[in-house]
Write an enzyme that holds these catalytic residues in place. Sequence first.
Site, PDB file in Angstrom:
ATOM      1  N   GLU A  53     -20.922  20.309   3.914  1.00  0.00           N
ATOM      2  CA  GLU A  53     -20.790  18.894   4.284  1.00  0.00           C
ATOM      3  C   GLU A  53     -21.963  18.087   3.708  1.00  0.00           C
ATOM      4  O   GLU A  53     -21.782  16.971   3.216  1.00  0.00           O
ATOM      5  CB  GLU A  53     -20.719  18.759   5.816  1.00  0.00           C
ATOM      6  CG  GLU A  53     -20.794  17.345   6.359  1.00  0.00           C
ATOM      7  CD  GLU A  53     -19.665  16.420   5.898  1.00  0.00           C
ATOM      8  OE1 GLU A  53     -18.715  16.869   5.239  1.00  0.00           O
ATOM      9  OE2 GLU A  53     -19.760  15.206   6.181  1.00  0.00           O
ATOM     10  N   GLU A 109     -21.222  12.167  -3.001  1.00  0.00           N
ATOM     11  CA  GLU A 109     -20.329  10.999  -2.991  1.00  0.00           C
ATOM     12  C   GLU A 109     -21.089   9.676  -2.919  1.00  0.00           C
ATOM     13  O   GLU A 109     -20.589   8.659  -3.380  1.00  0.00           O
ATOM     14  CB  GLU A 109     -19.264  11.100  -1.900  1.00  0.00           C
ATOM     15  CG  GLU A 109     -19.746  11.055  -0.484  1.00  0.00           C
ATOM     16  CD  GLU A 109     -18.619  11.278   0.526  1.00  0.00           C
ATOM     17  OE1 GLU A 109     -17.468  10.906   0.257  1.00  0.00           O
ATOM     18  OE2 GLU A 109     -18.898  11.826   1.605  1.00  0.00           O
ATOM     19  N   ASN A 123       0.871  -1.175   0.000  1.00  0.00           N
ATOM     20  CA  ASN A 123       0.000   0.000   0.000  1.00  0.00           C
ATOM     21  C   ASN A 123       0.902   1.218   0.000  1.00  0.00           C
ATOM     22  O   ASN A 123       1.762   1.343   0.877  1.00  0.00           O
ATOM     23  CB  ASN A 123      -0.886  -0.011   1.255  1.00  0.00           C
ATOM     24  CG  ASN A 123      -1.618   1.298   1.457  1.00  0.00           C
ATOM     25  OD1 ASN A 123      -1.961   1.981   0.503  1.00  0.00           O
ATOM     26  ND2 ASN A 123      -1.861   1.661   2.703  1.00  0.00           N
TER      27      ASN A 123
HETATM   28  C1  F6R Z   1     -16.309  12.150   3.158  1.00  0.00           C
HETATM   29  C2  F6R Z   1     -15.067  11.503   3.514  1.00  0.00           C
HETATM   30  C3  F6R Z   1     -13.788  12.104   3.060  1.00  0.00           C
HETATM   31  C4  F6R Z   1     -12.839  12.247   4.250  1.00  0.00           C
HETATM   32  C5  F6R Z   1     -11.463  12.752   3.788  1.00  0.00           C
HETATM   33  C6  F6R Z   1     -10.517  12.959   4.951  1.00  0.00           C
HETATM   34  O1  F6R Z   1     -17.422  11.433   3.595  1.00  0.00           O
HETATM   35  O2  F6R Z   1     -15.073  10.500   4.183  1.00  0.00           O
HETATM   36  O3  F6R Z   1     -13.993  13.338   2.447  1.00  0.00           O
HETATM   37  O4  F6R Z   1     -13.416  13.125   5.158  1.00  0.00           O
HETATM   38  O5  F6R Z   1     -10.891  11.847   2.894  1.00  0.00           O
HETATM   39  O6  F6R Z   1     -10.321  11.791   5.671  1.00  0.00           O
HETATM   40  P1  F6R Z   1      -9.746  11.804   7.141  1.00  0.00           P
HETATM   41  O7  F6R Z   1     -10.752  12.440   8.010  1.00  0.00           O
HETATM   42  O8  F6R Z   1      -9.501  10.355   7.470  1.00  0.00           O
HETATM   43  O9  F6R Z   1      -8.483  12.599   7.102  1.00  0.00           O
END
Ligand code: F6R
Length: 587
Positions: A467, A474, A100
């Site tokens: 939001e 999405e 990964n």
């Molecule tokens: C939307 C979503 C993404 C995450 C973004 C940041 O529903 O899940 O937009 O919010 O990829 O991810 P984190 O919070 O893990 O940094």
Amino acid sequence: MCGIIGYVGSRTALPLILEGLKNLEYRGYDSAGIAVISNDQLRIKKDVGRVDRLLADPNFNKTKGVIGIGHTRWATHGKVCVENAHPHTDCTEKIAIVHNGILENFRELKSELLKRKHIIRSETDSELIAHIIEEYLKIKPTFLDAFSEALKRLEGSYAILAIKADEKVILGAKKSSPLVLGVSEHGIFISSDIPSFLEHTKNVVYFHDGDIVKASPDGFNVFSNEAKVHRPIDTIDWDVEQVKKGDFDHFMLKEIMEQTETIQRAIQQDETIVKQISEAFKSAKGIFFVGCGSSYHACLAGSYVFSKISNLHVNVCLGSEFENFEHFLTPETLVVAISQSGETADTLGAVRVAKKKGCKILTIVNVMGSSLMREGEVSLLLKAGPEMCVLSTKTYTSQVALLTLLAFVVADRLEDGKNEMKKLWLEIYKLTSRTMREHIRKLAHPMINAEHVYLIGRGLQYTTALEAALKIKEVSYIHAEAFAGGELKHGTLALIEEGTPCIVFVSGENNKIIQNVHEIKSRGGVIIGVSPQQNEIFDFWIKVPEVGLLSSIIQIIPIQILSYYLAVLKGLDPDRPRHLAKSVTVE
Ligand code: F6R
């Protein structure tokens, strides 16, 4: 991004890896594969599509063997096809790897390997790792030595697992990509994330960047800079039920429903630490909130509550844009980085920029032991439990709740903050009730054929609109766009046609937003009001309680539910939207 998992122990590895991969699917799901050592031979199965496709081969499913590795892919290098699916092998087909991350020196490594006559079968950067290990095995005495030499050639980010047909070990390594080890009674798991093995153990070991792990049926050793190092075993307080759907059809709805509890947990923080953090806010000369996607929207909501509750100005920045503001960073700047996963590359990149400038760093994450958590001097946990749906729902509201609590602490009103938030539990319970869900489902029905949805709000409601638009697009693939109420007339109003659905978020005595709604209505827009009060201009009303500065925690919930039903009614999988991965570990 991709998910990787390995198992070595006393049980048959294959079903454990399959089960683990299913719980990692939120990290990517365009192809999947497994390699198991059986009678000193590698047995490999890979396919495009979901992990379940691997189950389709009854012969492979009988494969015995106590050592194996698996991968679920979110394509970066190379199209989605069986050849590009992991695991990848070397020329001799004795070494298998899963990876990964992204290798930045991919071209240079590939041309070097081709000159050495290696047979490269895929378009991926990852396959090269197996061939580099193969090269070093020619000159190094052990698999571990060859593996660690190979790592020195890799530039970029990686979490890698490697096995060799005639060795009873799994080797793993990490640099800027997540990797965590689970110690169960019957064996060792090494994986991108804890939910993949939570059913077997809560005892976890977190690695540092640059660590190499060697796991065998007898245990594990960790090395850093070629010396053995100690990494402690921690116990995670996540519950195995949290990684199961239970009676729900989808994780998304389950996680929306959990918000009554997750909000409560988010604000249960150590008061001494929270007060120390408050001092850091008060003494800072310049504050930045940084995040991506929903976490960025939480930062925006946070900046409004900090302005209103603690009278403090906060700059808000997307993780990927942060470096443009580095000239304003000093050792007196406070940078608050917010992320569900704690692994988002753009947010991590921003924090590294801030660290170079000597800034103070506070991180807010949901995943204990994540990279971001370790980058901060102080870190607060959201305590929302694992979020399995690709979309952020419960962790978004936890982020906003925690930032709101901090705003109260900075205003020396901790108790007020807690008391205000206690009022939310019952309200969230009501907002997620069956009656409310049915009401919103009725709204979703006519909306599934909409091409565009517009969302407006002012003040805190503007951040909720942003939001909410992200949630709708999405998961339902309907184009949704949010605006500050005042902005619509500066251009976008031209797009409103007869029947265009427009969602408006209303709170308090905000008459100005109703004026904006009139502008939409008179151009044919269909108005969906998310509001404490009914208004004759609404074609559809979603009643929410009036909770003032806490409204962004509450008002998003009906639109999470609406987004869920839009996806379900369109026959889409809300947990796994196309092209998306939950944790975006590339820039
Ligand atoms: C939307 C979503 C993404 C995450 C973004 C940041 O529903 O899940 O937009 O919010 O990829 O991810 P984190 O919070 O893990 O940094």
